[in-house]
Write an enzyme that holds these catalytic residues in place. Sequence first.
Site, PDB file in Angstrom:
ATOM      1  N   ASP A 142     -11.083   2.753   4.337  1.00 19.74           N
ATOM      2  CA  ASP A 142     -11.382   1.325   4.231  1.00 19.74           C
ATOM      3  C   ASP A 142     -12.894   1.069   4.275  1.00 19.74           C
ATOM      4  O   ASP A 142     -13.347  -0.025   3.944  1.00 19.74           O
ATOM      5  CB  ASP A 142     -10.743   0.559   5.416  1.00 19.74           C
ATOM      6  CG  ASP A 142      -9.464  -0.154   5.026  1.00 19.74           C
ATOM      7  OD1 ASP A 142      -9.280  -0.436   3.828  1.00 19.74           O
ATOM      8  OD2 ASP A 142      -8.661  -0.439   5.931  1.00 19.74           O
ATOM      9  N   GLN A 149      -4.648  -1.477   9.925  1.00 14.72           N
ATOM     10  CA  GLN A 149      -4.495  -2.786   9.295  1.00 14.72           C
ATOM     11  C   GLN A 149      -5.079  -3.872  10.197  1.00 14.72           C
ATOM     12  O   GLN A 149      -4.758  -3.935  11.380  1.00 14.72           O
ATOM     13  CB  GLN A 149      -3.012  -3.040   8.982  1.00 14.72           C
ATOM     14  CG  GLN A 149      -2.763  -4.284   8.150  1.00 14.72           C
ATOM     15  CD  GLN A 149      -3.368  -4.223   6.742  1.00 14.72           C
ATOM     16  OE1 GLN A 149      -3.507  -3.154   6.152  1.00 14.72           O
ATOM     17  NE2 GLN A 149      -3.738  -5.359   6.204  1.00 14.72           N
ATOM     18  N   LYS A 152       0.837  -1.212   0.000  1.00 13.50           N
ATOM     19  CA  LYS A 152       0.000   0.000   0.000  1.00 13.50           C
ATOM     20  C   LYS A 152       0.866   1.254   0.000  1.00 13.50           C
ATOM     21  O   LYS A 152       0.605   2.214  -0.731  1.00 13.50           O
ATOM     22  CB  LYS A 152      -0.929   0.002   1.232  1.00 13.50           C
ATOM     23  CG  LYS A 152      -2.033  -1.055   1.166  1.00 13.50           C
ATOM     24  CD  LYS A 152      -2.788  -1.195   2.495  1.00 13.50           C
ATOM     25  CE  LYS A 152      -3.763  -2.360   2.436  1.00 13.50           C
ATOM     26  NZ  LYS A 152      -4.515  -2.582   3.685  1.00 13.50           N
TER      27      LYS A 152
HETATM   28  N1  GUN Z   1      -6.655  -6.906   6.285  1.00 11.68           N
HETATM   29  C1  GUN Z   1      -6.943  -7.640   5.192  1.00 11.68           C
HETATM   30  N2  GUN Z   1      -7.465  -6.858   4.225  1.00 11.68           N
HETATM   31  C2  GUN Z   1      -7.515  -5.612   4.726  1.00 11.68           C
HETATM   32  C3  GUN Z   1      -7.961  -4.363   4.208  1.00 11.68           C
HETATM   33  O1  GUN Z   1      -8.434  -4.225   3.078  1.00 11.68           O
HETATM   34  N3  GUN Z   1      -7.836  -3.305   5.058  1.00 11.68           N
HETATM   35  C4  GUN Z   1      -7.353  -3.419   6.303  1.00 11.68           C
HETATM   36  N4  GUN Z   1      -7.297  -2.322   7.062  1.00 11.68           N
HETATM   37  N5  GUN Z   1      -6.938  -4.550   6.815  1.00 11.68           N
HETATM   38  C5  GUN Z   1      -7.017  -5.643   6.028  1.00 11.68           C
END
Ligand code: GUN
Length: 285
Positions: free
Chosen positions: A112, A89, A45
Amino acid sequence: MISMEIRSSVAGEVSRMKKCIGKVPGLAVIMVGQRWDSQIYVRNKIKACHEVGIKSFVTDLPTDCTEAEVHNALLRFNKDPSIHGILVQLPLPQHLDEGKVLDVLCLEKDVDGFHPLNMGNLAIIGREPLFIPCTPKGCVELLIRSGVEIMGKKAVVIGRSNIVGLPTSLLLQRHHATVTVIHAFTENPEQITSEADIVVSAAGVPNMVRGNWIKPGAIVIDVGTSPVEDSSCEDGYRLIGDVCYEEAVNVASVITPVPGGVGPVTVAMLLSNTLDSAKRLLDFT
Ligand code: GUN
């Protein structure tokens, strides 16, 4: 490649924003602990942000940190006007209450889309969420950009997690699919999937979906990412999907591979949500 198209359009908009108002979008990432898979996702990311001109900030907290420490990190980013998107996350270590953490996240920066109000607005007809969660949005974007008609189609979502299964089923309904959700207690899942035009699998069970689970000509999107040990890989692991690719590829008309299928589009959606958030907060059109 669809993720590259989205990324380059985000990069163009970021550069236009910089030229017009002298500001760029900012994304903050809060990472707790050192899960191997989360570290890879966060690394991807941050690299993607850099490549399109979005500023990124990572707060790394130790596995045994307190809820108050996570809250404080969030509150700081909530207040910071140079931050337009914040993500925590997931999953968090067990001793932290995910719900309580997400409650603290500023709704307008929840790129998100995991805040309960965003999720509620996604579920309610006639309301619009500020953000659509990145993986579900990526799945639908893949379908639309590949020319797949969603309206009226039978879609099956395997898994009901807050991150993928639940919001994907809500989003597919918004696009007028007839949606069935399969989970661990579903009887005869293979019979249900074998009637579906679109299958989105997010169960996290490697190779669960076999060729005979799929209707000939169906569209299969594999969101599963389970780590398996592989000493020949850089990190000692590799990711494998929910779908037995070698079998399903002979039955489906379209199938996304793992890795390289949905993952890059999820990241592209995060960039796009962060850009949209910055535009909204800075009143830039
Ligand atoms: N863990 C697995 N996929 C994601 C996601 O798209 N966002 C976040 N914050 N954590 C994750």
